[in-house]
Scaffold this active site. Structure first.
Site, PDB file in Angstrom:
ATOM      1  N   ASP D 128      19.617 -14.293 -34.117  1.00 20.53           N
ATOM      2  CA  ASP D 128      20.119 -13.684 -32.884  1.00 20.53           C
ATOM      3  C   ASP D 128      21.563 -13.206 -33.001  1.00 20.53           C
ATOM      4  O   ASP D 128      22.063 -12.562 -32.083  1.00 20.53           O
ATOM      5  CB  ASP D 128      20.028 -14.701 -31.735  1.00 20.53           C
ATOM      6  CG  ASP D 128      18.596 -14.979 -31.325  1.00 20.53           C
ATOM      7  OD1 ASP D 128      17.734 -14.127 -31.558  1.00 20.53           O
ATOM      8  OD2 ASP D 128      18.350 -16.068 -30.764  1.00 20.53           O
ATOM      9  N   GLY D 171      15.940 -12.858 -28.501  1.00 19.16           N
ATOM     10  CA  GLY D 171      17.263 -12.999 -27.915  1.00 19.16           C
ATOM     11  C   GLY D 171      17.188 -13.809 -26.641  1.00 19.16           C
ATOM     12  O   GLY D 171      17.191 -13.247 -25.559  1.00 19.16           O
ATOM     13  N   ARG D 266       3.513   0.383 -20.322  1.00 16.81           N
ATOM     14  CA  ARG D 266       2.879  -0.601 -21.197  1.00 16.81           C
ATOM     15  C   ARG D 266       3.960  -1.474 -21.822  1.00 16.81           C
ATOM     16  O   ARG D 266       5.026  -0.976 -22.192  1.00 16.81           O
ATOM     17  CB  ARG D 266       2.115   0.076 -22.333  1.00 16.81           C
ATOM     18  CG  ARG D 266       0.902   0.838 -21.902  1.00 16.81           C
ATOM     19  CD  ARG D 266      -0.273  -0.096 -21.646  1.00 16.81           C
ATOM     20  NE  ARG D 266      -1.482   0.653 -21.336  1.00 16.81           N
ATOM     21  CZ  ARG D 266      -1.757   1.169 -20.136  1.00 16.81           C
ATOM     22  NH1 ARG D 266      -0.915   1.008 -19.139  1.00 16.81           N
ATOM     23  NH2 ARG D 266      -2.883   1.827 -19.938  1.00 16.81           N
TER      24      ARG D 266
END
Lengths: 342, 342, 342, 342
Positions: D128, D171, D266
């Protein structure tokens, strides 16, 4: 049952997947004991053997190259070569037969050994896709993808500098890699061994593409020859033609194109990167299936045959079918592609 | 001659290569004038047309998606739909026929329009590879490569954490993507709609792989169903089975596997990334060839037919051949793969 | 405010992302009107201009090359060149300043034009990573990734054939691409312009790797020179040394290594594929940020400065800082890497 | 000298390259004997050790995951845990110190063990990129590249269907992967934990992109929360908000966006593929360098410190510097990116 397995000739993505497929099915379903033979026929002649177990093929479908090693040795040469010596070696190690994975030379040797009484199963391998006995051979799809990706890169450079880019791909005798990667990358001319072209024909396509605002892309198989290369070009008074040349055909074409068209031209030889690395999905599946079917062929005693792809299925064909004339690009396939640029 | 061209149904890598192939050959060799039809049947019904010229298809072989847009409209529905209205629209614009690129639904509609007197040529498109009329369909190879690459990544995570990884791939009705990507990535079990399995059979393969020190990889097509899913599992008293579920089959399997085997299990749904992006070399070549042959079919007046891959060649087949029963994974192909893990 | 923008010198992945970043921020936040200048300084001298609008930069962050075109023209040469002519051209088109994206030569010319009264902002571009003023330059990361991937492929071939593979990468004056791609690919020796080595030193590393069962990988920057290359080697009586050579340093090294070590050795020149194609994530982000900050610099009137990466931030530095001595690989960085093979 | 080495926490591309760097330099230059510790702190507590030799790290720079295995065990828990027990274990095996490769939790534990008298060197690991002590951490660049490539694919689908695509990336606490991959892929809005947004702000950006003819791309970090999510949205009467939700934030946003904008939307969760597989060039070089410097730190007796990247160099910092506040995306970096879409 004890079976030797070897890879011979140039390396090719998918060799390890064949080995894995054969060993997994052979050990688990048929209780075959596999013997790895190191470096192709060299290891067979020298009895350079090792037990090849299930755990040795773990994770191999994605690994390029061959864990067995390879060489270009001829099994009929040398003091310890020849069918009689090899038979003694195999029987001495109680090996019942051999799976040989290789190209035309390898399969011809396997055929001869088979005719001399050694039980052989073949698996066709040719990155050039030049064997008649199989619709496609593993390694070819990977090579096309690598070549195409490199050409996608070359095109952005060509576009930025308004240059002609020449990409030389593999294919000493046949033009399949050039044909498919050139179609895929949108080449403006594809030059293959099966279809000699004059430099004028090539220069015309280059000029035509440039006039439409495109950066011309010329794809050339290493085995391509200019029509009348050796006679006619000295007459043209082209400087580039008379320079000493050590490189391949790409290095021949680039300066000729530049001189005839006035367009800055650069050549790139893709070289060995086309035959290394992790196989594509198509090649992993094809190679794995060939390995699986090679194990079946062993237990069926289908000696003297090789496994091959026909349509969507794997079939068995005689060695002889794979030998003789190479599977070149037929004229209707070249003309089909030429509709895109011709 | 003036020909409309449309793409319909879900998008698929290679659609643009078909369009480019048809337009390049059609304009240069046959002097066809192409009309782009926007968003599939919707644009045909609404007369949403635009001239599609050679320069519009420049560089398209490598571009994913479709420059024509697509939709799931039915040409027989709505006020302006139906064969008679469409005929008027086409004749009004002096369009002589239409090339329709699409899957089973699209080809069925094209067949009906053809029977109602509208000249149609079809190009089969199915990322799932589920049409009987063609050996392989473009988009499938790209999807397999993307899925396989994702699984190669999942495996390193599985190995590091000694986890079971479940990868859910596309395939609502047929298991081709799961079969090929699973074979390519070395899956320990492949679950496809054609072959129902019990959770015990899956758990056994997972446990077996873990006992050999492997991080188990389970590949599952979205349309897979557990055998006896709706009856038997409540009896097992599995907590995971009774949780509410909004996700797909991967989300169903992962907690069941974890509960039955005691092995930490994670599920990943590959989803839309499988159908987007630049096509593989195989798909670029196949799609380009289909486009070239669609242009040939137009000038030959082969209306009511579609172009399809048979072995290494492109042939013409009747629409009817593509319709009806889907091309599922046959049992012998599943058993072939199962030799690797079964 | 009306600002011209140009790209000059060799192409580089990320050029389009810089252009997009500058245009998006400049038009939307600052209401700058952008003028595209075609083919670098050539277009500036020839007033080859076109309006560059927001819609022109759509989707450009992932596109290799430069939509502006590039050349190696010197703006001070030719009838229409020189600061006074260029000033007239710019003022005539009411252009207030120019963003120049290029390498050392471009930035030196921009500096001189700035000193001659033309408002200039610079963006450093060098695929070789050889500018002192910026920690990293865009294009470099992409080149390293391409080179590394090619080497991963070469290694599988080397392993299968027990060959030494020589990979020649870009880097005429500095060895950054060789250093990073060589470290990434696990090279057994890295040869860079900053650190001359004798052929004996190279051969020793190759032999050492081969003795440990590895297929030796030699990475060499195109600008590397053997220590004492021109004097000493004729004394060694090496045949390979006396052959005529047209190729680059890879072609020089491969036969020398083969002759000295007895190990079959193949050379591959990666060439132009290193600078083409879609940029890596690192390069897209870096290039986009440089473009965004170039727009800021324009509105701040920071003429005579260029934007550069320092740590994780983008800062402004004087042109002068980018000029003069190249940013070569310092000795401590070479020694750091040499711990892996030295 | 005898040194243990362990990897702890979630796996991350580059772990093996760190191990290889440390072992190559440590064994060859410093004669350190390395002991592999299995599955992080778990192996330290359980004395699950094995000799880690030069040949074990062969070819590892390109291999994803960790050959040491990893877990999330706390070394202070359990019967055999705690500093005193671990000291006994280490001294019993004559191990002089430990290199611990891990994220914040791992480094906090290493710091505590160091304070309790166990010689520790740290190597920061976080996919991250959320550790303050290092400019960049390995694994992050690979994750950004994978996410960006997936988004490139999603965009072609979005464009073909005129859909809005939502891509959920890793994250939980910081938005670096979302920020960089979103910038690289040309997102129309980036949603990160550091910057709460209302659904109206997101919908506005989506609508704006659609009106300009683009298929909107929304990139969202898994830890993003809508501003006022829990109170305000029930007032809006949005159906989608009141549906039961089992999935992540992408599954929350997609139906809300669709309902508010009327654009088909989507969602795709990239999930575990972001942290697996072969590292990028940047990550291989960074991780290798960290490993090399960890070996240096050991021989310098720099216990209680970790190696970290600052600008282009590797430096040493105290554990304490890596702990405490996470390295979130600062506001000026978010605003910088927002200029592209905000």
């Amino acid at each position: 049952m004890k079976i030797g397995i070897l890879t011979s000739g140039g390396d090719c993505p998918g060799l390890n997947a064949v080995i894995r497929g054969a060993v997994l099915k052979g050990t688990r379903k048929y209780d075959i004991e596999f013997i790895g033979i190191r470096d192709g026929w060299r290891g067979l002649v020298d009895a350079d053997f090792f037990p090849l177990e299930r755990r040795d093929v773990k994770g191999l479908s994605k690994v390029g190259g061959t864990i067995l090693g390879t060489s270009r040795t001829n099994p009929y040469e040398g003091d310890r070569g020849g069918a009689e010596n090899i038979k003694k070696t195999l029987w001495g190690h109680k090996i019942d037969g051999v799976i040989a994975i290789g190209g035309e030379g390898t399969l011809a040797a396997a055929n001869r050994l088979h005719n001399d009484g050694i039980p052989m199963i073949g698996v066709p391998k040719t990155i050039d896709n030049d064997l008649r006995a199989t619709d496609y051979s593993f390694g070819f799809d990977t090579a096309v993808n690598i070549a195409q990706e490199a050409m996608d890169r070359l095109r952005t450079t060509g576009d930025s500098h308004q240059r002609c880019m020449v990409a030389e791909v593999m294919g000493r005798h046949v033009g399949w890699i050039a044909l498919h990667s050139g179609m895929a990358a949108g080449a403006h001319i594809i030059c293959i061994p099966e279809v000699p072209l004059t430099i004028d024909e090539i220069a015309e396509r280059v000029t035509d593409a440039a006039e439409r605002g495109r950066a011309p892309l010329v794809v050339v198989a290493e085995g391509f020859k200019l029509k009348g290369q050796d006679e006619a070009y000295s007459d043209k008074g082209l400087d580039a033609f008379n320079r000493p040349r050590l490189g391949g055909i790409g290095e021949v074409l680039a300066p000729l194109i530049e001189e005839m068209t006035g367009i800055e031209t650069r050549s790139t030889v893709l070289g060995h990167i086309q035959r290394g690395g992790s196989p594509s999905g198509f090649d992993r599946v094809l190679a794995t299936r060939l390995g699986l079917h090679a194990a079946d062929a062993v237990v069926d005693g289908a000696w003297g045959q090789m496994v091959a792809m026909k349509g969507t299925e794997i079939e068995r064909v005689d060695f002889a079918e794979a030998l003789g004339e190479l599977n070149g690009v037929p004229m209707h396939r070249y003309e089909e592609a030429a509709a895109l640029f011709g």
